[in-house]
Design an enzyme around this catalytic site. Structure first.
Site, PDB file in Angstrom:
ATOM      1  CG  ASP A  64      45.362  45.222  50.223  1.00 33.51           C
ATOM      2  OD1 ASP A  64      44.568  44.414  49.725  1.00 33.51           O
ATOM      3  OD2 ASP A  64      46.436  44.895  50.744  1.00 33.51           O
ATOM      4  N   GLY A  76      41.483  49.851  47.378  1.00 30.84           N
ATOM      5  CA  GLY A  76      40.034  50.094  47.392  1.00 30.84           C
ATOM      6  C   GLY A  76      39.434  49.858  46.010  1.00 30.84           C
ATOM      7  CE  LYS A  77      43.207  46.202  42.991  1.00 30.32           C
ATOM      8  NZ  LYS A  77      44.033  46.517  44.163  1.00 30.32           N
ATOM      9  N   GLY A  90      41.495  40.337  47.256  1.00 28.48           N
ATOM     10  CA  GLY A  90      40.330  40.395  48.138  1.00 28.48           C
ATOM     11  C   GLY A  90      39.698  41.752  47.926  1.00 28.48           C
ATOM     12  CG  HIS A  91      38.969  43.221  44.411  1.00 29.33           C
ATOM     13  ND1 HIS A  91      38.958  43.188  43.048  1.00 29.33           N
ATOM     14  CD2 HIS A  91      40.282  43.317  44.753  1.00 29.33           C
ATOM     15  CE1 HIS A  91      40.197  43.256  42.591  1.00 29.33           C
ATOM     16  NE2 HIS A  91      41.019  43.322  43.612  1.00 29.33           N
ATOM     17  CB  THR A  92      36.543  45.060  50.811  1.00 35.70           C
ATOM     18  OG1 THR A  92      37.579  44.147  51.181  1.00 35.70           O
ATOM     19  CG2 THR A  92      35.533  45.160  51.937  1.00 35.70           C
ATOM     20  CD  GLN A 121      46.975  40.429  42.938  1.00 31.72           C
ATOM     21  OE1 GLN A 121      47.050  40.280  41.741  1.00 31.72           O
ATOM     22  NE2 GLN A 121      46.107  39.769  43.665  1.00 31.72           N
ATOM     23  NE  ARG A 128      44.898  45.382  53.532  1.00 32.56           N
ATOM     24  CZ  ARG A 128      43.612  45.659  53.310  1.00 32.56           C
ATOM     25  NH1 ARG A 128      43.124  46.832  53.647  1.00 32.56           N
ATOM     26  NH2 ARG A 128      42.824  44.767  52.747  1.00 32.56           N
ATOM     27  CE  LYS A 175      40.132  51.978  53.763  1.00 30.31           C
ATOM     28  NZ  LYS A 175      40.894  50.935  54.408  1.00 30.31           N
TER      29      LYS A 175
HETATM   30  P1  IMP Z   1      51.028  36.104  46.219  1.00 28.26           P
HETATM   31  O1  IMP Z   1      50.358  36.939  45.181  1.00 28.26           O
HETATM   32  O2  IMP Z   1      50.079  35.369  47.108  1.00 28.26           O
HETATM   33  O3  IMP Z   1      52.081  35.235  45.637  1.00 28.26           O
HETATM   34  O4  IMP Z   1      51.812  37.122  47.209  1.00 28.26           O
HETATM   35  C1  IMP Z   1      52.932  37.893  46.774  1.00 28.26           C
HETATM   36  C2  IMP Z   1      52.914  39.275  47.437  1.00 28.26           C
HETATM   37  O5  IMP Z   1      51.820  40.021  46.929  1.00 28.26           O
HETATM   38  C3  IMP Z   1      52.737  39.255  48.942  1.00 28.26           C
HETATM   39  O6  IMP Z   1      53.428  40.346  49.504  1.00 28.26           O
HETATM   40  C4  IMP Z   1      51.243  39.475  49.119  1.00 28.26           C
HETATM   41  O7  IMP Z   1      50.935  40.026  50.388  1.00 28.26           O
HETATM   42  C5  IMP Z   1      50.982  40.452  47.996  1.00 28.26           C
HETATM   43  N1  IMP Z   1      49.602  40.385  47.513  1.00 28.26           N
HETATM   44  C6  IMP Z   1      49.047  39.459  46.726  1.00 28.26           C
HETATM   45  N2  IMP Z   1      47.754  39.751  46.469  1.00 28.26           N
HETATM   46  C7  IMP Z   1      47.508  40.903  47.087  1.00 28.26           C
HETATM   47  C8  IMP Z   1      46.356  41.735  47.169  1.00 28.26           C
HETATM   48  O8  IMP Z   1      45.299  41.478  46.585  1.00 28.26           O
HETATM   49  N3  IMP Z   1      46.486  42.858  47.917  1.00 28.26           N
HETATM   50  C9  IMP Z   1      47.654  43.202  48.526  1.00 28.26           C
HETATM   51  N4  IMP Z   1      48.754  42.464  48.470  1.00 28.26           N
HETATM   52  C10 IMP Z   1      48.690  41.317  47.756  1.00 28.26           C
END
Ligand code: IMP
Length: 431
Positions: free
Chosen positions: A13, A15-16, A40-42, A226, A307, A333
């Site tokens: 998260d 800001g990619k 979730g890339h915004t 991530q 968050r 940001k």
């Molecule tokens: P999973 O990837 O859904 O298995 O989640 C494992 C951990 O990674 C959790 O703490 C999620 O909140 C975090 N996580 C997974 N994808 C993202 C992302 O795109 N942004 C931020 N945290 C993420």
């Protein structure tokens, strides 16, 4: 060398989405190479907010070809709805050659989500996104996964493969997790529908295409999902995602060698956020944390969860620089920090009265570490329309140069708002 890797340096998260969108205006190819719809890339396109989960963030540039390579876990339903939404809005994908999906990508189905969510009901939950990411990567590692190419097999063979997969999964789902079994017939029906929607984008060998582009000196941008601290091997295990998120994953996930990589750009938020469980030494649970959460609109783009927010952690950033070989930083940001009298920045940790300068290799130690802060002066001006570094308030300039000095990596781009135009270049980060 014409490959550029863009990764997150924190817990995701950062800001990619915006950064990749900005960089990809000159990219010929943008590649997603790991993770899945947990991302979730915004992006902000002409004032409109767009969230992408699987399609590379270059999709809104008409000349860019987007590739989903072998390292991705493919939630077909999400992908199809994302494709449809982009086509309907007229913002991209006007022809199918703009998106290529690797035949070797791992297919993620409903049973992966059911398993992920069932585990999260237990005491040892990670705080996952519930999107089935862990169970899908488990299948890949245990050589039981359906690959994208399998979906196009003869219906009978496909049904047989699915039957085998479901017999094991349903045993777990029903007997161990006490959840409702997944229907073979419904899953097959769903696949037969979705495969026709995705057939136009099927690509036998995306590694070949990417390699060819790189040898022809085309500009290829690898879009990480991530952040480095969520890496399955190098992150805060077990509070991590199930893929490698460090820069090296771009090579493995897309099937190319390291010699093509020119730059590794890390997207770093001017403060820190984290969703889900796990250690977070600089977390603020007081009114300053609430300030960052509200002003930064820090809600998960995939799950809508709040968050957790806190200050920038320099030992963690230096660790990310090391494990990913980061060559440039993009600071995101910065505008969120305006209006603060002082800004704490973590420069080391403390344990039992002793200063610990480095990020620990065993991340469980992080839980007992207390941050050591240096207090930097804040600024009160609105910086969101500033276009040049020299026009920023002195305190903001100092904040940036301090990060640069401490991390040893140049901060070449600074983002001061969600729009493409709210971007300030210290050095143009050409692809
Ligand atoms: P999973 O990837 O859904 O298995 O989640 C494992 C951990 O990674 C959790 O703490 C999620 O909140 C975090 N996580 C997974 N994808 C993202 C992302 O795109 N942004 C931020 N945290 C993420």
């Amino acid at each position: 060398m014409s490959g550029v890797i863009v990764i997150g340096s924190q817990w995701g998260d950062e800001g990619k989405g915006k950064a990749v969108d900005v960089f990809s205006s000159t990219a010929d190819y943008v590649i997603r190479y790991q993770g899945g719809s947990n991302a979730g890339h915004t992006l902000n396109i002409a004032g409109q907010k767009k969230v992408l989960h699987l399609i590379p963030s270059g999709v809104f540039h008409s000349n860019t070809i987007c590739v989903i390579s072998a390292g991705v876990v493919l939630d077909m339903e999400t992908l199809v709805s994302e494709i449809q939404a982009i086509k309907e809005s007229g913002d991209g994908l006007s022809d199918s050659s703009k998106l290529l999906i690797s035949d070797s990508a791992t297919v993620l189905l409903d049973y992966h989500k059911v398993l992920d969510q069932a585990r999260e009901k237990g005491a040892e939950k990670i705080g996952t996104t519930g999107k089935g990411i862990g169970p899908a990567y488990e299948d890949r590692a245990s050589r039981k996964a359906l690959l994208f190419r399998d979906l196009f097999l003869d219906e009978k063979i496909l049904k047989h493969k699915l039957e085998r997969a479901l017999s094991e999964k349903n045993f777990l789902i029903e007997k161990f997790y006490k959840e409702k079994a997944i229907s073979l017939e419904n899953t097959l029906k769903q696949i037969l529908f979705l495969r026709e929607e995705l057939r136009p984008y099927r690509c036998q060998d995306t590694s070949f295409i990417i390699h060819k582009a790189l040898t022809e000196n085309k500009k290829v941008l690898f879009e990480g999902a991530q952040g480095s601290l969520l890496d399955i091997l190098h992150g805060t295990y077990p509070y991590v995602t199930s893929s490698n998120t460090v820069a090296g994953a771009a090579l493995v996930g897309s099937g190319i060698g390291p010699g093509f990589i020119k730059k590794v750009i890390a997207i770093t938020k001017a403060y820190t956020t984290r969703v889900g469980g796990g250690p977070f030494p600089t977390e603020c649970q007081d009114k300053q944390g609430i300030f960052l959460q509200k002003k930064g609109e820090e809600w998960g783009a995939t799950t809508g969860r709040k968050r957790r927010c806190g200050w920038l952690d320099l030992p963690a950033l230096k660790y990310a620089v090391r494990v990913s070989g980061i060559t440039h930083l993009a600071l995101m940001k910065l505008d969120v920090l305006s209006d603060m009298k002082e800004i704490p920045i973590c420069v080391a940790y403390q344990l039992n009265g002793k200063v610990v300068p480095n990020y620990p290799i065993h991340s469980s130690e992080l839980t007992s570490y207390k941050p050591v802060y240096k207090i930097l002066p804040g600024w009160q001006e609105d910086i969101s329309s500033i276009k040049k570094f020299k026009d920023l308030p002195k305190a903001a300039q100092h904040y940036i140069t301090f990060i640069q000095q401490e991390s040893g990596v140049p901060v070449d781009m600074v983002s001061v708002g969600p729009a493409r135009s709210a971007t300030l270049w210290r050095n143009q980060l050409f692809l």
